[in-house]
Design a protein around this motif. Structure first.
Motif, mmCIF file in Angstrom:
data_model
loop_
_atom_site.group_PDB
_atom_site.id
_atom_site.type_symbol
_atom_site.label_atom_id
_atom_site.label_comp_id
_atom_site.label_asym_id
_atom_site.label_seq_id
_atom_site.Cartn_x
_atom_site.Cartn_y
_atom_site.Cartn_z
ATOM 1 N N ALA A 55 -5.918 -0.072 -1.576
ATOM 2 C CA ALA A 55 -6.070 1.393 -1.822
ATOM 3 C C ALA A 55 -6.629 1.963 -0.396
ATOM 4 O O ALA A 55 -7.415 1.278 0.407
ATOM 5 N N ARG A 56 -6.080 3.088 0.053
ATOM 6 C CA ARG A 56 -6.432 3.472 1.469
ATOM 7 C C ARG A 56 -7.587 4.712 1.243
ATOM 8 O O ARG A 56 -8.272 4.890 2.109
ATOM 9 N N LYS A 57 -7.616 5.196 -0.025
ATOM 10 C CA LYS A 57 -8.416 6.350 -0.213
ATOM 11 C C LYS A 57 -8.764 6.557 -1.719
ATOM 12 O O LYS A 57 -8.227 5.693 -2.557
ATOM 13 N N SER A 60 0.657 -1.138 -0.102
ATOM 14 C CA SER A 60 -0.137 -0.135 -0.044
ATOM 15 C C SER A 60 0.864 1.187 0.087
ATOM 16 O O SER A 60 0.509 2.217 -0.491
ATOM 17 N N ASP A 61 2.124 1.368 0.560
ATOM 18 C CA ASP A 61 3.035 2.307 0.440
ATOM 19 C C ASP A 61 3.289 2.835 -0.903
ATOM 20 O O ASP A 61 3.578 3.842 -1.248
ATOM 21 N N ASP A 62 2.976 1.871 -1.891
ATOM 22 C CA ASP A 62 3.435 2.237 -3.347
ATOM 23 C C ASP A 62 2.368 3.249 -3.929
ATOM 24 O O ASP A 62 2.678 3.846 -4.907
ATOM 25 N N PHE A 63 1.264 3.270 -3.200
ATOM 26 C CA PHE A 63 0.177 4.490 -3.491
ATOM 27 C C PHE A 63 0.987 5.934 -3.262
ATOM 28 O O PHE A 63 0.531 6.830 -4.107
ATOM 29 N N GLU A 64 1.910 6.007 -2.273
ATOM 30 C CA GLU A 64 2.400 7.257 -2.204
ATOM 31 C C GLU A 64 3.354 7.701 -2.784
ATOM 32 O O GLU A 64 3.957 8.827 -3.104
ATOM 33 N N LYS A 97 -5.417 6.087 -9.339
ATOM 34 C CA LYS A 97 -3.863 5.959 -10.052
ATOM 35 C C LYS A 97 -4.009 4.477 -10.586
ATOM 36 O O LYS A 97 -2.886 4.235 -11.604
ATOM 37 N N GLU A 121 -8.347 8.689 -3.803
ATOM 38 C CA GLU A 121 -7.332 9.020 -4.880
ATOM 39 C C GLU A 121 -6.086 8.004 -5.123
ATOM 40 O O GLU A 121 -5.786 7.827 -6.404
ATOM 41 N N ASP A 122 -6.089 6.812 -4.354
ATOM 42 C CA ASP A 122 -5.138 5.883 -4.566
ATOM 43 C C ASP A 122 -5.672 5.082 -5.856
ATOM 44 O O ASP A 122 -5.144 4.708 -6.685
ATOM 45 N N LYS A 123 -6.953 4.888 -5.750
ATOM 46 C CA LYS A 123 -7.950 3.980 -6.688
ATOM 47 C C LYS A 123 -7.669 4.453 -8.285
ATOM 48 O O LYS A 123 -7.669 4.062 -9.075
#
Length: 151
Positions: free
Chosen positions: A96-98, A72-76, A104, A100-102
């Motif tokens: 995805a945590r939020k 999940s850190d890859d989203f950052e 991407k 915005e992640d999705k």
């Protein structure tokens, strides 16, 4: 710098090929391209020898790449995340945590066939021609991605 991640299941066949192809099409001073797998089967392993041979036949060197697992850190870190198939798309979206992640995360063949949600087939059990077929699919998609990102 725009950061792009290619994701498949084990990170030894499709995603390292996609990483090598897209890297060859983008200026390295403006883009970072990496790859990962949703499973942990091949962490720290080099790409499948057939992926390496296929890449070399097209003038690309990917033998130095090593498998890693998506987290999940890859989203950052990454601005765009391209998955090779619907199963891995769902695996990435689940982390995805939020919202915005999705946003991407994209299926790579939707670049060639918008809205069709087609899978890049896993060539692991399909022999040498399967790897060449996957290379051709990914090359076409990466050409479109490169043109979008550099125009």
């Amino acid at each position: 710098m725009t950061k792009i991640l290619m994701v498949c299941l084990g990170n030894i066949c499709r995603s390292p090929l996609a990483e090598g192809i897209l890297k060859s099409k983008l200026p390295s001073n403006s883009f970072l391209v990496d790859s990962a797998g949703t499973a942990n089967y091949h962490v720290d392993s080099p790409p499948d020898k057939r992926s390496i041979i296929t890449a070399r036949s097209h003038g690309l060197e990917i033998s130095h790449l090593r498998g890693r697992q998506f987290n999940s850190d890859d989203f950052e870190v990454f601005d765009l995340i391209y998955t090779m198939d619907n199963s891995n798309y769902q695996n990435v979206i689940r982390q995805a945590r939020k919202e915005e992640d999705k946003l991407k995360v994209k299926l790579i063949l939707n670049e060639v066939y918008p809205g069709k949600d087609l899978d890049v087939p896993d060539p692991y059990y399909s022999g040498d021609q399967g790897f060449e077929n996957v290379y051709q699919m990914l090359n076409e998609a990466c050409e479109i991605i490169s043109n979008k990102l550099t125009s």
